[in-house]
Write a protein that holds these residues in place. Structure first.
Motif, PDB file in Angstrom:
ATOM      1  N   PHE A 116      -9.338   8.638   2.326  1.00  0.00           N
ATOM      2  CA  PHE A 116      -8.524   8.999   3.492  1.00  0.00           C
ATOM      3  C   PHE A 116      -9.157  10.137   4.285  1.00  0.00           C
ATOM      4  O   PHE A 116      -8.934  10.253   5.490  1.00  0.00           O
ATOM      5  CB  PHE A 116      -7.113   9.393   3.051  1.00  0.00           C
ATOM      6  CG  PHE A 116      -6.315   8.257   2.503  1.00  0.00           C
ATOM      7  CD1 PHE A 116      -5.722   7.328   3.350  1.00  0.00           C
ATOM      8  CD2 PHE A 116      -6.165   8.090   1.125  1.00  0.00           C
ATOM      9  CE1 PHE A 116      -4.988   6.271   2.848  1.00  0.00           C
ATOM     10  CE2 PHE A 116      -5.422   7.034   0.614  1.00  0.00           C
ATOM     11  CZ  PHE A 116      -4.840   6.122   1.472  1.00  0.00           C
ATOM     12  N   GLU A 174      -3.821   3.585  -9.874  1.00  0.00           N
ATOM     13  CA  GLU A 174      -5.004   3.588  -9.011  1.00  0.00           C
ATOM     14  C   GLU A 174      -5.390   2.162  -8.645  1.00  0.00           C
ATOM     15  O   GLU A 174      -5.312   1.244  -9.468  1.00  0.00           O
ATOM     16  CB  GLU A 174      -6.173   4.296  -9.692  1.00  0.00           C
ATOM     17  CG  GLU A 174      -6.222   5.779  -9.408  1.00  0.00           C
ATOM     18  CD  GLU A 174      -6.501   6.108  -7.930  1.00  0.00           C
ATOM     19  OE1 GLU A 174      -6.840   5.178  -7.150  1.00  0.00           O
ATOM     20  OE2 GLU A 174      -6.359   7.282  -7.565  1.00  0.00           O
ATOM     21  N   ALA A 181       3.053   9.785   1.531  1.00  0.00           N
ATOM     22  CA  ALA A 181       2.551   8.542   0.947  1.00  0.00           C
ATOM     23  C   ALA A 181       2.682   7.384   1.927  1.00  0.00           C
ATOM     24  O   ALA A 181       1.842   6.474   1.943  1.00  0.00           O
ATOM     25  CB  ALA A 181       3.297   8.233  -0.352  1.00  0.00           C
ATOM     26  N   ARG A 201      -9.773   0.812   0.685  1.00  0.00           N
ATOM     27  CA  ARG A 201      -9.422   2.030  -0.044  1.00  0.00           C
ATOM     28  C   ARG A 201      -9.829   1.866  -1.500  1.00  0.00           C
ATOM     29  O   ARG A 201      -9.387   0.948  -2.183  1.00  0.00           O
ATOM     30  CB  ARG A 201      -7.915   2.266   0.076  1.00  0.00           C
ATOM     31  CG  ARG A 201      -7.424   3.589  -0.493  1.00  0.00           C
ATOM     32  CD  ARG A 201      -7.043   3.472  -1.940  1.00  0.00           C
ATOM     33  NE  ARG A 201      -6.344   4.648  -2.430  1.00  0.00           N
ATOM     34  CZ  ARG A 201      -6.393   5.054  -3.692  1.00  0.00           C
ATOM     35  NH1 ARG A 201      -7.108   4.399  -4.593  1.00  0.00           N
ATOM     36  NH2 ARG A 201      -5.705   6.124  -4.065  1.00  0.00           N
ATOM     37  N   THR A 211       0.832  -1.205   0.000  1.00  0.00           N
ATOM     38  CA  THR A 211       0.000   0.000   0.000  1.00  0.00           C
ATOM     39  C   THR A 211       0.869   1.258   0.000  1.00  0.00           C
ATOM     40  O   THR A 211       0.512   2.259  -0.631  1.00  0.00           O
ATOM     41  CB  THR A 211      -0.971   0.003   1.185  1.00  0.00           C
ATOM     42  OG1 THR A 211      -0.271  -0.281   2.410  1.00  0.00           O
ATOM     43  CG2 THR A 211      -2.054  -1.056   0.989  1.00  0.00           C
ATOM     44  N   ALA A 226      -8.866   8.132  -3.600  1.00  0.00           N
ATOM     45  CA  ALA A 226      -7.961   8.950  -2.793  1.00  0.00           C
ATOM     46  C   ALA A 226      -8.713   9.709  -1.711  1.00  0.00           C
ATOM     47  O   ALA A 226      -8.200   9.927  -0.607  1.00  0.00           O
ATOM     48  CB  ALA A 226      -7.199   9.914  -3.697  1.00  0.00           C
ATOM     49  N   ARG A 260      -0.148   7.575   4.414  1.00  0.00           N
ATOM     50  CA  ARG A 260      -1.394   7.055   3.845  1.00  0.00           C
ATOM     51  C   ARG A 260      -1.337   5.537   3.714  1.00  0.00           C
ATOM     52  O   ARG A 260      -2.298   4.828   4.051  1.00  0.00           O
ATOM     53  CB  ARG A 260      -1.660   7.702   2.477  1.00  0.00           C
ATOM     54  CG  ARG A 260      -1.991   9.176   2.542  1.00  0.00           C
ATOM     55  CD  ARG A 260      -2.528   9.670   1.218  1.00  0.00           C
ATOM     56  NE  ARG A 260      -1.551   9.561   0.140  1.00  0.00           N
ATOM     57  CZ  ARG A 260      -0.624  10.472  -0.137  1.00  0.00           C
ATOM     58  NH1 ARG A 260      -0.538  11.579   0.599  1.00  0.00           N
ATOM     59  NH2 ARG A 260       0.226  10.299  -1.138  1.00  0.00           N
ATOM     60  N   GLY A 261      -0.215   5.027   3.202  1.00  0.00           N
ATOM     61  CA  GLY A 261      -0.105   3.591   3.001  1.00  0.00           C
ATOM     62  C   GLY A 261      -0.280   2.794   4.275  1.00  0.00           C
ATOM     63  O   GLY A 261      -0.842   1.693   4.257  1.00  0.00           O
ATOM     64  N   ALA A 283       1.563   9.428  -5.711  1.00  0.00           N
ATOM     65  CA  ALA A 283       2.142  10.720  -5.336  1.00  0.00           C
ATOM     66  C   ALA A 283       3.161  11.199  -6.360  1.00  0.00           C
ATOM     67  O   ALA A 283       3.347  12.414  -6.552  1.00  0.00           O
ATOM     68  CB  ALA A 283       2.796  10.615  -3.960  1.00  0.00           C
ATOM     69  N   GLU A 301       0.721   4.165  -2.927  1.00  0.00           N
ATOM     70  CA  GLU A 301       0.573   5.580  -2.597  1.00  0.00           C
ATOM     71  C   GLU A 301       1.773   6.394  -3.072  1.00  0.00           C
ATOM     72  O   GLU A 301       1.624   7.545  -3.497  1.00  0.00           O
ATOM     73  CB  GLU A 301       0.346   5.742  -1.095  1.00  0.00           C
ATOM     74  CG  GLU A 301      -0.975   5.175  -0.589  1.00  0.00           C
ATOM     75  CD  GLU A 301      -2.195   5.828  -1.249  1.00  0.00           C
ATOM     76  OE1 GLU A 301      -2.138   7.047  -1.524  1.00  0.00           O
ATOM     77  OE2 GLU A 301      -3.185   5.111  -1.494  1.00  0.00           O
ATOM     78  N   GLU A 302       2.954   5.821  -3.034  1.00  0.00           N
ATOM     79  CA  GLU A 302       4.139   6.516  -3.549  1.00  0.00           C
ATOM     80  C   GLU A 302       4.040   6.687  -5.067  1.00  0.00           C
ATOM     81  O   GLU A 302       4.406   7.746  -5.609  1.00  0.00           O
ATOM     82  CB  GLU A 302       5.409   5.751  -3.181  1.00  0.00           C
ATOM     83  CG  GLU A 302       5.766   5.756  -1.701  1.00  0.00           C
ATOM     84  CD  GLU A 302       6.404   7.075  -1.237  1.00  0.00           C
ATOM     85  OE1 GLU A 302       6.376   8.069  -1.998  1.00  0.00           O
ATOM     86  OE2 GLU A 302       6.930   7.091  -0.110  1.00  0.00           O
TER      87      GLU A 302
END
Length: 297
Positions: free
Chosen positions: A283, A80, A256, A277, A65, A280, A259-260, A73, A69-70
């Protein structure tokens, strides 16, 4: 006849042929078994994004994850993903999940970005698959690539000593066995020293750049360095590994990564838990402090 010392198990002579005739004991005894394959029929859900991740926010799940997210970002909109929660309570033995990962371990990924869906299992394989697909976080050649892959596979080979070895006997085994705890504590401290020496002269594991080697290693050894796994920080004197501490703190500050860590998490502060998830915006709108729903079974 004298009683065995408190810190030693009773003498055990293995039989000529081992048979599964009793529970193994410990926290996860109910889901341990010596055979593979599904135990029940259960289809996996499929969302609308190119990547379908089936996981839980254990260290191995967090690796992937964080990678997603990285990638997002960094501007890779094609990364996605939908992240579906797979609790380690028997759900990993459902027929749908076993078809994606015959080893019945999280994380497991279905790459549906092409004409034919591709399954990828084992966290290191998923990181490499995504890095190569998007040309990100994995050097393409030379010493930097060799270092990145070497440290990635170092983590994959080392973490079982931390989790299945030290973590099991220190935190989860039904009895405390001095020999086992000492054996694995020694190895985990050696591994921390390996990391500390590497990070003394390098900002990240592969050198000056942040890569999938860091994403793979940080959820295990970063958490250990902060005393967040097995309640063993003081026992292992993790504060002594100053370079690991510096590296851990630097990665933890990345948006990121923050978030991950939240994705598929089902414990801790409700504000840190995003059970699934799909967008975006989740979150901001679907963490447990906002929706207050229990984790899905």
């Amino acid at each position: 006849m004298t009683d065995a010392p408190v810190n030693e198990p009773a003498e055990y002579t293995p039989p000529k042929v081992w048979t599964w005739n009793k529970a193994s004991g410990g926290q996860f005894a109910a889901i341990n078994r010596p055979i593979a394959g599904p135990t029940h029929e259960a289809e996996l859900p499929v969302g609308r994004h190119p990547f379908q991740l089936y996981s839980l926010a254990t260290p191995n799940g967090v690796k992937v994850t964080v990678m997603f997210e990285e990638l997002l970002a960094a501007g890779h909109s094609g990364a996605e993903y939908d992240a579906w929660l797979i609790k380690i309570d028997g759900n990993q033995f459902g027929s749908g999940f076993v078809s994606v990962n015959p080893n019945s371990k999280i994380p497991a990924l279905m790459d549906r970005s092409g004409p034919t869906p591709i399954r990828v299992f084992e966290s290191g394989a998923i990181l490499m698959h995504l890095a190569e697909k998007f040309g990100a976080f994995l050097p393409t050649s030379g010493e930097a690539r060799a270092e990145c892959l070497s440290w990635l596979f170092w983590q994959m080979g080392s973490a079982p000593f931390l989790g299945g070895g030290f973590g099991h006997f220190y935190a989860y085994a039904p009895t405390k066995i001095e020999y086992a705890i000492d054996r694995y504590a020694m190895e985990v401290k050696r591994q921390l020293d390996v990391l500390d020496r590497r990070l003394a002269d390098n900002e990240f594991l592969a050198g000056k750049d942040y890569t999938i080697a860091d994403m793979a290693t940080w959820p295990w050894y970063g958490a250990l360095a902060k005393g967040l796994v097995y309640g063993a920080g003081e026992f292992l004197s993790v504060h002594e590994y100053k370079n690991v501490q510096r590296w851990t703190d630097a990665i933890a500050k990345r948006p990121a990564v923050k978030r991950g860590r939240m994705v598929n998490r089902i414990s801790g502060d409700p504000a840190s838990q995003l059970h699934e998830r799909h967008e975006a915006s989740d979150f901001d709108t679907k963490t447990q402090d906002k929706i207050g729903e229990p984790a899905k079974a």
